[in-house]
Scaffold this active site. Sequence first.
Site, PDB file in Angstrom:
ATOM      1  N   SER A 443      -2.718   2.466  -2.218  1.00  0.00           N
ATOM      2  CA  SER A 443      -3.026   1.935  -0.976  1.00  0.00           C
ATOM      3  C   SER A 443      -1.768   2.146   0.113  1.00  0.00           C
ATOM      4  CB  SER A 443      -2.845   0.107  -0.804  1.00  0.00           C
ATOM      5  OG  SER A 443      -3.100  -0.302  -1.903  1.00  0.00           O
ATOM      6  N   HIS A 464     -10.165   5.055  -1.969  1.00  0.00           N
ATOM      7  CA  HIS A 464      -9.532   3.819  -1.683  1.00  0.00           C
ATOM      8  C   HIS A 464     -10.765   2.646  -1.456  1.00  0.00           C
ATOM      9  CE1 HIS A 464      -6.888   0.963   0.980  1.00  0.00           C
ATOM     10  NE2 HIS A 464      -6.347   0.780  -0.099  1.00  0.00           N
ATOM     11  N   GLU A 476     -12.964   3.850   1.425  1.00  0.00           N
ATOM     12  CA  GLU A 476     -12.405   4.829   2.157  1.00  0.00           C
ATOM     13  C   GLU A 476     -12.106   6.056   1.349  1.00  0.00           C
ATOM     14  OE1 GLU A 476      -9.114   3.061   5.528  1.00  0.00           O
ATOM     15  OE2 GLU A 476      -8.557   2.556   3.701  1.00  0.00           O
ATOM     16  N   ASN A 514      -6.302  -0.743   6.622  1.00  0.00           N
ATOM     17  CA  ASN A 514      -4.932  -1.585   6.472  1.00  0.00           C
ATOM     18  C   ASN A 514      -3.910  -1.583   7.730  1.00  0.00           C
ATOM     19  OD1 ASN A 514      -5.702  -2.404   4.256  1.00  0.00           O
ATOM     20  ND2 ASN A 514      -4.083  -1.113   2.747  1.00  0.00           N
TER      21      ASN A 514
HETATM   22  P1  NAD Z   1      -2.267  -4.322 -11.258  1.00  0.00           P
HETATM   23  O1  NAD Z   1      -0.827  -4.335 -11.490  1.00  0.00           O
HETATM   24  O2  NAD Z   1      -3.361  -5.248 -11.400  1.00  0.00           O
HETATM   25  O3  NAD Z   1      -2.947  -2.897 -12.264  1.00  0.00           O
HETATM   26  C1  NAD Z   1      -2.277  -1.862 -12.735  1.00  0.00           C
HETATM   27  C2  NAD Z   1      -2.397  -1.369 -14.050  1.00  0.00           C
HETATM   28  O4  NAD Z   1      -2.034   0.019 -14.473  1.00  0.00           O
HETATM   29  C3  NAD Z   1      -2.078  -2.188 -15.166  1.00  0.00           C
HETATM   30  O5  NAD Z   1      -3.089  -2.816 -15.985  1.00  0.00           O
HETATM   31  C4  NAD Z   1      -1.011  -1.351 -15.873  1.00  0.00           C
HETATM   32  O6  NAD Z   1      -1.108  -1.792 -17.270  1.00  0.00           O
HETATM   33  C5  NAD Z   1      -1.613  -0.193 -15.740  1.00  0.00           C
HETATM   34  N1  NAD Z   1      -0.773   0.937 -16.009  1.00  0.00           N
HETATM   35  C6  NAD Z   1       0.684   1.061 -15.709  1.00  0.00           C
HETATM   36  N2  NAD Z   1       1.230   1.974 -15.992  1.00  0.00           N
HETATM   37  C7  NAD Z   1       0.224   2.776 -16.740  1.00  0.00           C
HETATM   38  C8  NAD Z   1       0.102   3.982 -17.364  1.00  0.00           C
HETATM   39  N3  NAD Z   1       1.462   5.013 -17.506  1.00  0.00           N
HETATM   40  N4  NAD Z   1      -0.803   4.524 -17.870  1.00  0.00           N
HETATM   41  C9  NAD Z   1      -2.011   3.608 -17.952  1.00  0.00           C
HETATM   42  N5  NAD Z   1      -2.173   2.475 -17.245  1.00  0.00           N
HETATM   43  C10 NAD Z   1      -0.772   2.009 -16.773  1.00  0.00           C
HETATM   44  O7  NAD Z   1      -2.464  -3.451  -9.904  1.00  0.00           O
HETATM   45  P2  NAD Z   1      -3.521  -3.469  -9.026  1.00  0.00           P
HETATM   46  O8  NAD Z   1      -3.579  -4.420  -7.926  1.00  0.00           O
HETATM   47  O9  NAD Z   1      -4.845  -3.119  -9.837  1.00  0.00           O
HETATM   48  O10 NAD Z   1      -3.426  -2.039  -8.198  1.00  0.00           O
HETATM   49  C11 NAD Z   1      -3.541  -0.908  -8.730  1.00  0.00           C
HETATM   50  C12 NAD Z   1      -3.442   0.250  -7.682  1.00  0.00           C
HETATM   51  O11 NAD Z   1      -4.594   0.142  -6.706  1.00  0.00           O
HETATM   52  C13 NAD Z   1      -2.227   0.427  -6.872  1.00  0.00           C
HETATM   53  O12 NAD Z   1      -1.978   1.788  -6.495  1.00  0.00           O
HETATM   54  C14 NAD Z   1      -2.596  -0.215  -5.618  1.00  0.00           C
HETATM   55  O13 NAD Z   1      -1.720  -0.206  -4.364  1.00  0.00           O
HETATM   56  C15 NAD Z   1      -4.079   0.036  -5.433  1.00  0.00           C
HETATM   57  N6  NAD Z   1      -4.810  -0.913  -4.692  1.00  0.00           N
HETATM   58  C16 NAD Z   1      -4.669  -2.441  -4.850  1.00  0.00           C
HETATM   59  C17 NAD Z   1      -5.232  -3.222  -4.208  1.00  0.00           C
HETATM   60  C18 NAD Z   1      -5.050  -4.644  -4.195  1.00  0.00           C
HETATM   61  O14 NAD Z   1      -5.737  -5.682  -3.441  1.00  0.00           O
HETATM   62  N7  NAD Z   1      -4.584  -5.231  -5.241  1.00  0.00           N
HETATM   63  C19 NAD Z   1      -6.065  -2.582  -3.044  1.00  0.00           C
HETATM   64  C20 NAD Z   1      -6.552  -1.416  -2.846  1.00  0.00           C
HETATM   65  C21 NAD Z   1      -5.821  -0.335  -3.520  1.00  0.00           C
END
Ligand code: NAD
Length: 740
Positions: A443, A464, A476, A514
């Site tokens: 993000s 995204h 996006e 955003n």
């Molecule tokens: P999250 O913490 O829920 O999930 C991340 C996952 O990645 C976890 O399950 C973790 O175990 C896994 N992980 C970490 N290191 C790893 C590795 N080396 N190999 C494999 N898996 C691994 O986070 P999230 O909210 O799902 O966010 C994930 C991404 O999406 C981020 O880049 C975030 O910026 C982006 N994002 C989040 C949102 C939101 O609303 N939460 C919206 C758009 C984008």
Amino acid sequence: MADYKNFTVETDADGIALVTWNMPDRSMNVFTEEVMQELDQIIDRVAGEAGIKGAVFTSGKDSFSGGADLTMLQKMLGQFHATKAKDHEKATRALFDNAGRMSWLWRKLETCGKPWVSAINGTCMGGAFELSLACHGRVAVEDDSVKLALPEVKVGIFPGAGGTQRVPRLANTQEALQMLTSGQNLSPKKAKAMGLIHEVAPRRKLIDAAKKMIKDGLKPVQPWDEKGFKLPGGPVYSAAGANLWPAAIAILRRETYGNYPAATAILKCVYEGLLVPFETGLRIEQRYFTEIMQSKEAAAMIRSLFVSMQELNKGARRPKDVPAKKLKKVGVLGAGFMGAGIAYVTAKAGIQVVLVDRDQEAADRGKAHSANLMDGLIKKGRATAAEKEKLLSLITATPDYSALEGADLVIEAVFEDSAVKKEVTEKAEAVLKPSSIFASNTSTIPITALAKNSKRPKNFIGIHFFSPVDKMMLVEIIMGKKTGEKALALAMDYVRAIKKTPIVVNDTRGFYVNRCVLRYMQEAYSMLIEGVPAPMIENAAKMAGMPVGPLALTDETAIDLAQKIMKQTIRDLGEKAVDPRHMALIDTMVDKHGRHGRKNGKGFYEYPAKPAKKFLWPGLKDLYRQQDPDRIDVEELKARFLYVIALEAARVMEEGIVTDPREADVGSILAFGFAPYTGGVLSLIDGVGAAEFVKRAERLQKKYGKQFKPPRLLLEMAEKGETFYTRFAPAGSGEMKKAA
Ligand code: NAD
């Protein structure tokens, strides 16, 4: 049977004509000029041929019909606006006649003297449902996935072919109003319970059931044309009416804040129409329809929510010379909150998914999310156990990167941490074929920076998603500096496969959505600091047409996340990049009061145990000296919300981050529900006119600060009298660049 291009007419031994609508050059039946002409002839034929006793109307496609082709309506309006300067009365008359064309054709059908039955074999929308309502009998296939609706209000117009008159003469008034003003989908079962259709039948017996109605002596007369007809909900001037109408008006006001003239017109059509004979009611509807079609809300909503959305969904921004690809296998790295959702929507599209996390347990947890979502659908009758099994069989949850081999696309959704993202990119690329595309769901981290971790930055792109992934319709697609056309094309093919709407955005902090959302929230922080009572802030935003108040939205995304982002922004861009008053407010909320948002039950709102509803945290009024609400101009609060977002969108256009106004508009509505009646952020500015918008923005700038400073682009557009849709005329969108 070459009599008609879009229909076949086959008369059986019993003298029942089966009229099958099957447009040769379209995947879905829609009303066009040609279809209307042919239908007119068919109605005459059924009425005139002695050998025909009655007719069954059905479709030869999987769905029944999508209703009118709104681009036809757009053309009609274009003609009106082009001719009205010369002779306003004549132009309006022509528009009025055109507006009533379908309505009076359906009336001709129902009064032609022969019985008609509509055999609704699939989804039936708008004008097609109105046509069915004009038939004397209606049978729909017994299938919950079939939708029946009059959804016109969602694009700023209303059912203008008798819908507002027939529905409340068949169903009780309250249910009729609810259905018409919301545009809601009805299952055949629900439609039958409301009295809108007569029967449901299994698919293979549909036509027989329809024919049987005629054979059983169906009268070719509608109830409202019979003597002694009684309205199912009782007359307007009755005890029931006196109970219903004041409440109905209040509810509509609560739902729309008067922002949707079409919804108000529906109420007027029903109220006035039920006081008079049916044909007079049709004429009342035709008048309001003519008026509503000329509203700027209708023009803006039809353009953004129908035409542009369709164009974007069809891949308007996809590089044309890269052949389309059907994705077979997609990898998702990170099975957390987002990754689990991405795996679900991908498998739902029938694509094989490899869902990778750090260990088997984490990967399995991610897959369980799909099982939960499917269970929810099964409970609601929207999916079967077999569909759940099939979907789950497409997802392989594993910590093993080698399972990614052969994937066309990998989407990473691991922690928002550059080092972790680097590690997973390298691990995945080690097993991927050189042509596969790698996408990040980050993000906040620039795609160009992340692409440096890749051996093939041309194949590196941002995809995204928004949360919750299964519900949010926008995606996006972020172009890094080196991202190539093939990566863009494949990302588009993917987004199309999962049936979401893509917008293409160039790389920048916060991308597009955003950046706009942050402005919305920040304006609310400013208002709080000025001492505007919190309920006024939330209500003013809703009155302006936003679906969720800015404080509620901050709670949803988490206040501590806002704090993290602000601190990161200061580290990256310096102290001046964040308003210190905002930082102080957020620090107070998080550090002093432990209020992190909905996730810890304490944010700008309090979250008591269900079924109690959330309410604004009373402590907010002690944070800043409160202004007297009677001295606050609500209209100005509303304008501040809409303008601060629209100005950010204009900056995004100026910087070339988004290049197509359709994407800015559609994106703003799909991602954060930007006041849909405006047609989106840029349509708002175009609607006000750049010159007037700049004037108003400058006034707000003087009072409230530099967030309202109009960018140079807008000043230039104001001077030249340009709109976004003329200056940035999207190719193939039908908009013309103004002659220099
Ligand atoms: P999250 O913490 O829920 O999930 C991340 C996952 O990645 C976890 O399950 C973790 O175990 C896994 N992980 C970490 N290191 C790893 C590795 N080396 N190999 C494999 N898996 C691994 O986070 P999230 O909210 O799902 O966010 C994930 C991404 O999406 C981020 O880049 C975030 O910026 C982006 N994002 C989040 C949102 C939101 O609303 N939460 C919206 C758009 C984008």
